[in-house]
Design a protein around this motif. Structure first.
Motif, PDB file in Angstrom:
ATOM      1  N   LEU A  64      -4.995   9.345   4.525  1.00  0.00           N
ATOM      2  CA  LEU A  64      -5.110  10.407   3.448  1.00  0.00           C
ATOM      3  C   LEU A  64      -6.641  10.820   3.603  1.00  0.00           C
ATOM      4  O   LEU A  64      -7.516  10.367   4.078  1.00  0.00           O
ATOM      5  N   THR A  68      -8.963  12.630  -1.097  1.00  0.00           N
ATOM      6  CA  THR A  68      -7.726  11.758  -1.970  1.00  0.00           C
ATOM      7  C   THR A  68      -8.332  10.619  -2.196  1.00  0.00           C
ATOM      8  O   THR A  68      -8.257   9.920  -3.378  1.00  0.00           O
ATOM      9  N   GLU A 126       1.800   9.451  -8.324  1.00  0.00           N
ATOM     10  CA  GLU A 126       0.899   9.729  -7.075  1.00  0.00           C
ATOM     11  C   GLU A 126       1.287   8.865  -5.672  1.00  0.00           C
ATOM     12  O   GLU A 126       0.895   9.347  -4.850  1.00  0.00           O
ATOM     13  N   PHE A 130       1.572  11.109  -2.268  1.00  0.00           N
ATOM     14  CA  PHE A 130       0.848  10.606  -1.018  1.00  0.00           C
ATOM     15  C   PHE A 130       1.287   9.744  -0.116  1.00  0.00           C
ATOM     16  O   PHE A 130       0.839   9.051   0.680  1.00  0.00           O
TER      17      PHE A 130
END
Length: 348
Positions: A64, A68, A126, A130
């Motif tokens: 990521l 983030t 989330e 992600f």
């Protein structure tokens, strides 16, 4: 007991279901803790699928963007030492470690720090956003399984010291301090200069993690096959490789067990090489340690009958430390993360 080509023992825990097997394991652990402070374990009973799932999630998390990952950086919850740290933020004896990572534990209701209102784990939304679905569940499941494994190994250590199998549990580990690490060591094989290497430091030896000892009683590590972990040799002034061996964890004992055995069991120096392999390295250490409020003391054991006491190579004087394990842990972590401020008598 068998040995790897690097002469670190491999101990089969599947033998623990018989009295004879427990005796054999305790003898092998005693020898390993005296000579190396390190040993591999096989027959541990941890599902390989769970390990693989955690590795997959770890790789996806570290892929990521930095901004983030910083959403879960250290210092945002009441357990300030938990969370993400970026490359160059962790130091060992004053030198930068060339890795990034996350230290984490199972969620606790007291984690929420009101001024940040940030949870320890990503939300379910989330996780989807992600591409790390299952992040909290898999981590907490893994921690639960490794806690059980840690207790099994510590019971074997108790027996190896001619103590009742529940000695540590009754006095030191009925509410153990647990911490899981997800670590990523990028490869620098094609990088000549970068922002972490100013000109004046280019000639200094660099490490993924510099030479150090662990602070508690037991670390259980799963690593990939890239390699890099090295352990100080007992008989030579050198480090020996501790490579990936399929189906095993590698364990090492820490400063507090060394202290409680008067140096008889060795908290050995180890390091991770600066990664120049061309492949990223990932590892997952699990720390199974003492109750935070306990005061480690010399255990009631007749060390005179156990052979010669090994000498500390690094000459550290942590045997002189007096106080709770929480106080010792804070002293260690204060030096690892100078970007953060931890109170000497703070709450963990």
């Amino acid at each position: 007991m068998t040995t790897s080509k690097e002469n670190l023992p491999i101990i089969d825990l599947s033998l623990r279901n018989s009295t004879e097997g427990k005796v054999q394991i305790s003898k092998e652990i005693q020898k390993a803790c005296k000579e190396h402070g390190f040993f591999y374990i096989s027959g541990h009973g941890i599902d390989q699928q769970l390990i693989d799932q955690l590795f997959s999630l770890s790789k996806r998390f570290f892929s990521l963007p930095l901004e983030t990952k910083l959403k879960w950086r250290m210092g945002l919850t009441n357990r300030e030492y938990l969370g993400f740290f970026k490359m160059g933020q962790e130091v060992t004896y004053g030198a930068v470690d060339y890795k990034e990572g996350v230290y984490i534990d199972t969620h606790k209701p007291t984690d929420l720090k009101e001024n940040f209102n940030q949870s320890l784990f990503p939300t379910a939304e989330e996780e989807i956003e992600f591409n790390i679905v299952g992040f909290q569940n898999i981590i907490e499941t893994y921690i639960s399984k490794l806690k059980e494994l840690g207790q099994i190994i510590v019971e074997a250590i108790s027996i190896s010291l001619q103590l009742p199998s529940n000695f540590f549990y009754e006095k030191y580990t009925n509410n153990p301090f647990l911490m899981l690490g997800l670590l990523h060591y990028p490869s620098f094989h094609d990088i000549v200069n970068n922002e972490l290497e100013p000109d004046e430091t280019l000639k200094k030896e660099k490490f993924g993690v510099g030479p150090h000892t662990d602070q508690g009683i037991l670390t259980i590590l799963y690593q990939d096959d890239v390699g890099g972990l090295q352990v100080k040799s007992r008989n030579e002034n050198e480090f020996i490789d501790a490579p990936f061996i399929p189906g095993t964890f590698i364990c090492n004992i820490g400063d507090m067990l060394d202290k409680m055995t008067g140096g008889y069991y060795l908290s050995n120096i180890h390091r991770v090489k600066y990664n120049l392999t061309g492949r990223p390295r990932f590892s997952i250490p699990f720390f199974y340690d003492l109750n935070l409020d306990c005061v480690p003391e010399l255990i009631p054991c007749d060390f005179a009958n156990l052979g010669e006491k090994p000498e500390r190579w690094d000459k550290q004087k942590f045997h002189e430390f007096k106080g709770t394990y929480a106080e010792y842990f804070l002293k260690k972590i204060n030096k690892m993360y100078p970007d953060y401020i931890y109170k000497e008598n703070g709450q963990l």
